[in-house]
Scaffold this active site. Sequence first.
Site, mmCIF file in Angstrom:
data_model
loop_
_atom_site.group_PDB
_atom_site.id
_atom_site.type_symbol
_atom_site.label_atom_id
_atom_site.label_comp_id
_atom_site.label_asym_id
_atom_site.label_seq_id
_atom_site.Cartn_x
_atom_site.Cartn_y
_atom_site.Cartn_z
ATOM 1 N N LEU A 60 -22.458 -42.784 51.597
ATOM 2 C CA LEU A 60 -23.908 -42.568 51.541
ATOM 3 C C LEU A 60 -24.388 -41.706 50.380
ATOM 4 O O LEU A 60 -25.583 -41.636 50.131
ATOM 5 C CB LEU A 60 -24.360 -41.899 52.856
ATOM 6 C CG LEU A 60 -24.127 -42.707 54.130
ATOM 7 C CD1 LEU A 60 -24.394 -41.841 55.366
ATOM 8 C CD2 LEU A 60 -25.034 -43.925 54.160
ATOM 9 N N GLY A 110 -23.322 -40.034 43.604
ATOM 10 C CA GLY A 110 -23.151 -38.796 42.834
ATOM 11 C C GLY A 110 -22.078 -37.892 43.410
ATOM 12 O O GLY A 110 -21.665 -36.935 42.777
ATOM 13 N N VAL A 169 -18.396 -38.117 44.397
ATOM 14 C CA VAL A 169 -17.304 -39.057 44.103
ATOM 15 C C VAL A 169 -16.487 -39.394 45.354
ATOM 16 O O VAL A 169 -16.160 -40.548 45.619
ATOM 17 C CB VAL A 169 -16.381 -38.450 43.009
ATOM 18 C CG1 VAL A 169 -15.230 -39.372 42.689
ATOM 19 C CG2 VAL A 169 -17.179 -38.133 41.753
ATOM 20 N N ARG A 204 -29.427 -37.150 54.954
ATOM 21 C CA ARG A 204 -29.451 -35.693 55.032
ATOM 22 C C ARG A 204 -30.877 -35.164 55.247
ATOM 23 O O ARG A 204 -31.070 -34.086 55.790
ATOM 24 C CB ARG A 204 -28.820 -35.088 53.776
ATOM 25 C CG ARG A 204 -27.383 -35.614 53.539
ATOM 26 C CD ARG A 204 -26.423 -34.549 53.147
ATOM 27 N NE ARG A 204 -26.331 -33.488 54.134
ATOM 28 C CZ ARG A 204 -25.632 -32.365 53.976
ATOM 29 N NH1 ARG A 204 -24.984 -32.172 52.844
ATOM 30 N NH2 ARG A 204 -25.581 -31.447 54.917
ATOM 31 N N GLU A 227 -31.207 -27.946 48.430
ATOM 32 C CA GLU A 227 -29.929 -28.210 49.104
ATOM 33 C C GLU A 227 -29.340 -26.940 49.707
ATOM 34 O O GLU A 227 -28.157 -26.876 50.031
ATOM 35 C CB GLU A 227 -28.960 -28.857 48.117
ATOM 36 C CG GLU A 227 -29.466 -30.180 47.535
ATOM 37 C CD GLU A 227 -29.187 -31.411 48.410
ATOM 38 O OE1 GLU A 227 -28.102 -31.499 48.989
ATOM 39 O OE2 GLU A 227 -30.078 -32.286 48.497
ATOM 40 N N HIS A 231 -23.336 -30.295 43.752
ATOM 41 C CA HIS A 231 -23.853 -28.976 44.137
ATOM 42 C C HIS A 231 -23.142 -27.933 43.278
ATOM 43 O O HIS A 231 -21.970 -28.131 42.904
ATOM 44 C CB HIS A 231 -23.537 -28.657 45.607
ATOM 45 C CG HIS A 231 -24.297 -29.461 46.611
ATOM 46 N ND1 HIS A 231 -23.701 -30.036 47.717
ATOM 47 C CD2 HIS A 231 -25.616 -29.773 46.695
ATOM 48 C CE1 HIS A 231 -24.617 -30.673 48.429
ATOM 49 N NE2 HIS A 231 -25.782 -30.528 47.828
ATOM 50 N N CYS A 287 -18.304 -25.868 51.777
ATOM 51 C CA CYS A 287 -19.396 -26.711 52.300
ATOM 52 C C CYS A 287 -19.543 -26.516 53.799
ATOM 53 O O CYS A 287 -20.623 -26.668 54.353
ATOM 54 C CB CYS A 287 -19.103 -28.194 52.085
ATOM 55 S SG CYS A 287 -18.890 -28.672 50.385
HETATM 56 O O1 SUG Z 1 -24.372 -34.117 50.760
HETATM 57 N N1 SUG Z 1 -21.484 -35.776 51.864
HETATM 58 C C1 SUG Z 1 -22.201 -34.542 51.661
HETATM 59 C C2 SUG Z 1 -21.247 -33.459 51.231
HETATM 60 C C3 SUG Z 1 -21.910 -32.112 51.186
HETATM 61 C C4 SUG Z 1 -21.040 -31.075 50.579
HETATM 62 N N2 SUG Z 1 -21.670 -29.828 50.608
HETATM 63 C C5 SUG Z 1 -21.558 -28.858 49.662
HETATM 64 N N3 SUG Z 1 -21.053 -29.115 48.482
HETATM 65 N N4 SUG Z 1 -22.035 -27.702 49.936
HETATM 66 C C6 SUG Z 1 -23.301 -34.730 50.620
HETATM 67 O O2 SUG Z 1 -23.084 -35.484 49.653
HETATM 68 C C7 SUG Z 1 -21.241 -38.066 52.609
HETATM 69 C C8 SUG Z 1 -21.557 -38.864 53.859
HETATM 70 C C9 SUG Z 1 -20.980 -40.241 53.827
HETATM 71 O O3 SUG Z 1 -20.827 -40.830 52.747
HETATM 72 O O4 SUG Z 1 -20.661 -40.760 54.927
HETATM 73 C C10 SUG Z 1 -22.056 -36.795 52.499
HETATM 74 O O5 SUG Z 1 -23.179 -36.747 52.959
#
Ligand code: SUG
Length: 448
Positions: free
Chosen positions: A21, A24, A26, A138, A174, A250, A371
């Site tokens: 989902l 950006g 990876v 999100r 974020e 992030h 995270c």
């Molecule tokens: O927002 N992944 C989250 C990961 C968040 C990581 N958080 C920090 N770096 N603080 C995002 O990209 C993937 C969900 C999916 O593909 O099923 C996702 O939402």
Amino acid sequence: MKSFEVNFDGLVGPTHNYGGLSFGNVASQSNSQQASNPREAALQGLEKMKALMDMGFVQGVLAPQERPDVAALRSLGFGGTDAQVIEKAAKEAMPLLVASCSASSMWVANAATVSPSADTADGRVHFTAANLNCKFHRSIEHPTTSRVLGAMFADPEHFAHHAALPAVAQFGDEGAANHTRFCRSYGEAGVEFFVYGRSAFDSRYPAPQKYPARQTLEASQAVARLHGLSDAGVVFAQQNPAVIDQGVFHNDVIAVGNGELLFHHQDAFLNTEHVLAELHGKLQARGADFQSICVPRDQVAVEDAVRSYLFNSQLLSRADGSMLLIVPEECRSNPRVWQYLQSLTASGGPVREVKVFDLKQSMQNGGGPACLRLRVALKETELAAVNPGVIMTPALYGTLTRWVNTHYRDALRESDLADPQLLLECRTALDELTQILKLGAVYPFQIN
Ligand code: SUG
């Protein structure tokens, strides 16, 4: 008065899956459609919480969200009973069902930005829920996030809560993933470091070309204003757009800070020298001795940082003043990163020890140790005002482990998301969880 940094870790929800989902991000893109193991994911997270508690850190838990989000699907035009809503979405718009099932609220570094009471004008701890509006899956988190945070930090004498910023890309926010606080000790006034990816209103700022910059300067400035932070207590810095285009979605994928220390990659920021000088000056004015450790690109390339999540680590202060780095297993399996970490701990600098955790289930969606936690610096009296139900204890760890083993599946594929039974399983589990964590009614199915 004593003060603490409390890590509230997101408990992984029962619908954890690989939906692909996050353009950006990876890992999210490359693991799309793989079968997930929600039970293992939740247990891996609980292991980390327990380990920190066992090391003497105050550790908290942040509850997951109700998924599938039937209300979100209804708002997109799917009607009928809850089971019919899911069935129709599965038939007509599978990507929307997948998004409404994401367990992405586990990455609570994105739940909110938190300013400790020593930094704010009214002397309360301030929370602003993040609108996360760059991704639909999100963007539906913040209303429940606000209710859960409200139930955890309920006392208005100590805690102030702000609703998410306007839900437009110009105020893309974020949360704590792009916010770091430096200080001499957690109870003293510090300097809050906001890192943004682009400006929404000023075209002179560069922007990435390939992947979205999720955080805007204007969102970071709004959060600082809402929290009543002073100019002397904030530094704004732009993330290097080139690293966003390499998968650094992030700032916490390329830098981490704690106390008086910033640990960052050489390519993390624009105008790095200026940024470091401003941090140094403002912290010095607060009586703090700012230090930074820069990881050179010829030792760890940005690509290795993104793959291993070296900087998505938890930098924790120990009683003897030294620091401990909590890293994911992927750092050990990357020879360049592991070698760097050996040299870091042997260098005589502040980081003396590295502890490795297996968080593969979360890592495969781009979520590392940092995270999974929301940091809240609290004075003793503020900690006493936190809902005690969410503070980790050996008994709570045992209860949550049993709860996961009772309610969670050990495999989930995209086709399973259409199973109406999954919704019932999740609601049953979450209803029990709100009793375990003493949260009261926080989920839509409990309120409506
Ligand atoms: O927002 N992944 C989250 C990961 C968040 C990581 N958080 C920090 N770096 N603080 C995002 O990209 C993937 C969900 C999916 O593909 O099923 C996702 O939402």
